[in-house]
Design a protein around this motif. Structure first.
Motif, PDB file in Angstrom:
ATOM      1  N   ALA A  34       0.831  -1.205   0.000  1.00 14.14           N
ATOM      2  CA  ALA A  34       0.000   0.000   0.000  1.00 14.14           C
ATOM      3  C   ALA A  34       0.864   1.253   0.000  1.00 14.14           C
ATOM      4  CB  ALA A  34      -0.936  -0.001   1.208  1.00 14.14           C
ATOM      5  N   VAL A  35       1.915   1.254   0.801  1.00 14.06           N
ATOM      6  CA  VAL A  35       2.828   2.392   0.855  1.00 14.06           C
ATOM      7  C   VAL A  35       3.487   2.602  -0.503  1.00 14.06           C
ATOM      8  CG1 VAL A  35       4.990   3.228   1.853  1.00 14.06           C
ATOM      9  CG2 VAL A  35       3.246   2.203   3.327  1.00 14.06           C
ATOM     10  N   TYR A  36       3.873   1.493  -1.147  1.00 16.95           N
ATOM     11  CA  TYR A  36       4.556   1.588  -2.447  1.00 16.95           C
ATOM     12  C   TYR A  36       3.604   2.076  -3.539  1.00 16.95           C
ATOM     13  CZ  TYR A  36       6.652   0.035  -6.832  1.00 16.95           C
ATOM     14  OH  TYR A  36       7.126  -0.015  -8.112  1.00 16.95           O
ATOM     15  N   HIS A  37       2.438   1.424  -3.674  1.00 15.78           N
ATOM     16  CA  HIS A  37       1.509   1.765  -4.752  1.00 15.78           C
ATOM     17  C   HIS A  37       0.895   3.147  -4.566  1.00 15.78           C
ATOM     18  CE1 HIS A  37       1.463  -1.883  -7.164  1.00 15.78           C
ATOM     19  NE2 HIS A  37       1.480  -2.593  -6.057  1.00 15.78           N
ATOM     20  N   ALA A  38       0.619   3.509  -3.314  1.00 20.13           N
ATOM     21  CA  ALA A  38       0.009   4.820  -3.062  1.00 20.13           C
ATOM     22  C   ALA A  38       1.047   5.940  -3.015  1.00 20.13           C
ATOM     23  CB  ALA A  38      -0.775   4.787  -1.750  1.00 20.13           C
ATOM     24  N   GLY A  39       2.315   5.559  -3.041  1.00 25.21           N
ATOM     25  CA  GLY A  39       3.375   6.566  -3.019  1.00 25.21           C
ATOM     26  C   GLY A  39       3.358   7.406  -1.757  1.00 25.21           C
ATOM     27  N   ILE A  40       3.119   6.773  -0.611  1.00 25.33           N
ATOM     28  CA  ILE A  40       3.038   7.510   0.659  1.00 25.33           C
ATOM     29  C   ILE A  40       4.414   8.047   1.042  1.00 25.33           C
ATOM     30  CG2 ILE A  40       2.516   7.328   3.128  1.00 25.33           C
ATOM     31  CD1 ILE A  40       0.444   5.195   2.421  1.00 25.33           C
ATOM     32  N   GLN A  41       4.508   9.359   1.197  1.00 26.55           N
ATOM     33  CA  GLN A  41       5.763  10.014   1.547  1.00 26.55           C
ATOM     34  C   GLN A  41       5.670  10.774   2.866  1.00 26.55           C
ATOM     35  OE1 GLN A  41       8.556   9.670  -0.037  1.00 26.55           O
ATOM     36  NE2 GLN A  41       7.893   8.722  -1.953  1.00 26.55           N
ATOM     37  N   SER A  42       4.455  10.933   3.379  1.00 27.54           N
ATOM     38  CA  SER A  42       4.265  11.697   4.612  1.00 27.54           C
ATOM     39  C   SER A  42       5.003  11.033   5.770  1.00 27.54           C
ATOM     40  CB  SER A  42       2.768  11.790   4.933  1.00 27.54           C
ATOM     41  OG  SER A  42       2.566  12.238   6.258  1.00 27.54           O
ATOM     42  N   GLU A  43       5.905  11.801   6.383  1.00 25.80           N
ATOM     43  CA  GLU A  43       6.661  11.263   7.521  1.00 25.80           C
ATOM     44  C   GLU A  43       5.729  10.867   8.662  1.00 25.80           C
ATOM     45  OE1 GLU A  43      10.154  12.761  10.590  1.00 25.80           O
ATOM     46  OE2 GLU A  43      10.059  13.603   8.563  1.00 25.80           O
ATOM     47  N   GLU A  44       4.709  11.683   8.868  1.00 26.32           N
ATOM     48  CA  GLU A  44       3.746  11.388   9.945  1.00 26.32           C
ATOM     49  C   GLU A  44       3.041  10.059   9.700  1.00 26.32           C
ATOM     50  OE1 GLU A  44      -0.256  13.350  12.017  1.00 26.32           O
ATOM     51  OE2 GLU A  44       0.804  14.406  10.414  1.00 26.32           O
ATOM     52  N   ARG A  73      11.163   3.076   6.854  1.00 28.82           N
ATOM     53  CA  ARG A  73      12.069   4.104   7.375  1.00 28.82           C
ATOM     54  C   ARG A  73      12.959   4.660   6.278  1.00 28.82           C
ATOM     55  NH1 ARG A  73      13.292   1.806  13.413  1.00 28.82           N
ATOM     56  NH2 ARG A  73      11.732   3.090  14.436  1.00 28.82           N
ATOM     57  N   ARG A  74      13.247   3.863   5.285  1.00 27.69           N
ATOM     58  CA  ARG A  74      14.060   4.336   4.175  1.00 27.69           C
ATOM     59  C   ARG A  74      13.339   5.401   3.354  1.00 27.69           C
ATOM     60  NH1 ARG A  74      16.358  -1.580   2.283  1.00 27.69           N
ATOM     61  NH2 ARG A  74      18.206  -1.620   3.633  1.00 27.69           N
ATOM     62  N   ARG A  75      12.005   5.402   3.443  1.00 30.60           N
ATOM     63  CA  ARG A  75      11.236   6.407   2.704  1.00 30.60           C
ATOM     64  C   ARG A  75      11.238   7.749   3.428  1.00 30.60           C
ATOM     65  NH1 ARG A  75       8.175   4.003  -1.350  1.00 30.60           N
ATOM     66  NH2 ARG A  75       6.864   5.863  -1.534  1.00 30.60           N
ATOM     67  N   ILE A  76      11.652   7.732   4.703  1.00 31.80           N
ATOM     68  CA  ILE A  76      11.753   8.980   5.463  1.00 31.80           C
ATOM     69  C   ILE A  76      13.094   9.623   5.159  1.00 31.80           C
ATOM     70  CG2 ILE A  76      11.764   9.996   7.784  1.00 31.80           C
ATOM     71  CD1 ILE A  76      10.051   7.649   8.704  1.00 31.80           C
TER      72      ILE A  76
END
Length: 372
Positions: A301-311, A343-346
């Motif tokens: 879900a994080v990958y497909h939705a492109g979630i970047q929000s740190e929160e 965490r790597r996306r943060i």
């Protein structure tokens, strides 16, 4: 006159005046319960919302004056698979008169020979369903837990009866020892029956409920009980047909879980966020394979939705953290690896020792060595 949309204000005031008189003297005006009830049913289907309160006041009077006749008439005189009938049934059972006396009346009605003959069942089959309206005390739940009787009642072509059985299943499913495959399977099939019987003007509201059911059904396709997994696939397919989502219908027919996941996660962000929140609940599921599926779903879900929000990412990491100490080693390793990817996306750099600890999941390794 109440049903006629073209009447003027004076005529409508007169109709209300007559209803007020009827309510004040029900013994003289409202004795023909089936006829009055059919009038209420037809009027609720046709009239505007502003007139509903007046009609429900008549229903309340009937429930107080002729409770037995009213309950029998709802079950036998009104359309059985009609949502307006279900509204009347629920309204009647939720009125202030819903005391021990009315519950006793409900028990008597469900054992009435006319009602049993109408549904072509015996009095024993319906003898305990009234318990669904009582407080879920231990003895009541024991008395209610009769799979054979509940299965008989699930086959009844009546929304009021199915609603009672659904309440019973809900009560039973809240007991730790009753989150069984049979309860899950029957609950799903009952949901399918209710979904397919909703009338056209309720379909809009039902679509929201059906969309919320997609994730639970999708996850239960991996249930360790084969009967539950099969029922989930059947009901998920019915949901796609109800929603008229042709592509998802095709994937559900083939039970292609990988592509179903991709389809669900490529919808608009608000839906994906809802699906993601639902998946978090399965991190605490009793079945290890469902906990694994939830972790994988969150990562995808994080990958497909492109979630970047740190929160948002920190929120997911916090939800996954307890799972790194799961009793199942494969689950805690997967959770640790997923946390590391999140965490790597943060933007902030992650200390090397944190990456190593999460990559190799020290708690799991320690447990594994301790058990050797």
């Amino acid at each position: 006159m109440m049903r006629n949309h073209s009447i003027d204000d004076d005529e409508y005031d007169y109709a209300e005046f007559i209803l007020d008189i009827a309510v004040q003297d029900p013994a003289s005006w409202l004795m023909d319960v089936p006829k009055i009830l059919r009038f209420i049913h037809e009027s609720l289907s046709d009239c505007t919302t502003s007139k509903h309160l007046k009609l429900f006041s008549v229903l309340c009077t009937l429930a107080n004056e002729f409770p037995r006749e009213l309950l029998i008439s709802i079950l036998t005189d009104l359309p059985t698979l009609d949502s307006t009938t279900l509204d009347i049934w629920k309204a009647t059972l939720s009125l202030p008169m819903n005391s021990e006396k009315s519950l006793q009346e409900l028990q008597n009605v469900l054992q009435d020979k006319r009602v049993c003959s109408f549904f072509e069942v015996n009095t024993v089959d319906l003898s305990t369903v009234h318990l669904a309206m009582m407080r879920p005390k231990d003895q009541i739940l024991v008395d209610l837990c009769d799979p054979e009787r509940l299965q008989v009642c699930l086959r009844l072509q009546s929304l009021p009866m199915l609603w009672l059985v659904l309440r019973a299943l809900t009560m039973l499913s809240e007991r730790p020892k009753m989150v069984s495959s049979e309860v899950r399977e029957r609950s799903m099939l009952l949901f399918k029956d209710l979904m397919e019987s909703v009338v056209w003007w309720r379909k809009g509201a039902m679509k929201t409920t059906v969309r919320r059911a997609l994730i639970p059904l999708f996850f239960r396709m991996s249930d360790e009980a084969e009967s539950v997994a099969k029922a989930s696939a059947v009901v998920l397919l019915a949901c796609t047909m109800f929603l008229k989502w042709k592509q998802l219908e095709h994937l559900a027919q083939n039970e292609d879980t990988t592509r179903i996941t991709e389809y669900l996660l490529k919808q608009k962000s608000s839906r994906v966020d809802g699906y993601l929140q639902q998946s978090l609940l399965y991190l605490e599921d009793a079945q290890a394979n469902l906990r694994q599926k939830a972790i994988k779903f969150i990562g995808l879900a994080v990958y497909h939705a492109g979630i970047q929000s740190e929160e948002k990412l920190n929120e997911l990491i916090q939800a996954l953290q307890p799972v790194t100490e799961d009793v199942d080693t494969s689950v805690c390793v997967l959770a640790a690896q997923t946390i590391l990817r999140l965490r790597r996306r943060i933007k902030r750099p992650i200390p090397l020792w944190v990456q190593l600890a999460e990559l190799f999941c020290w708690p799991c390794i320690a447990r594994a060595y301790g058990s050797v």
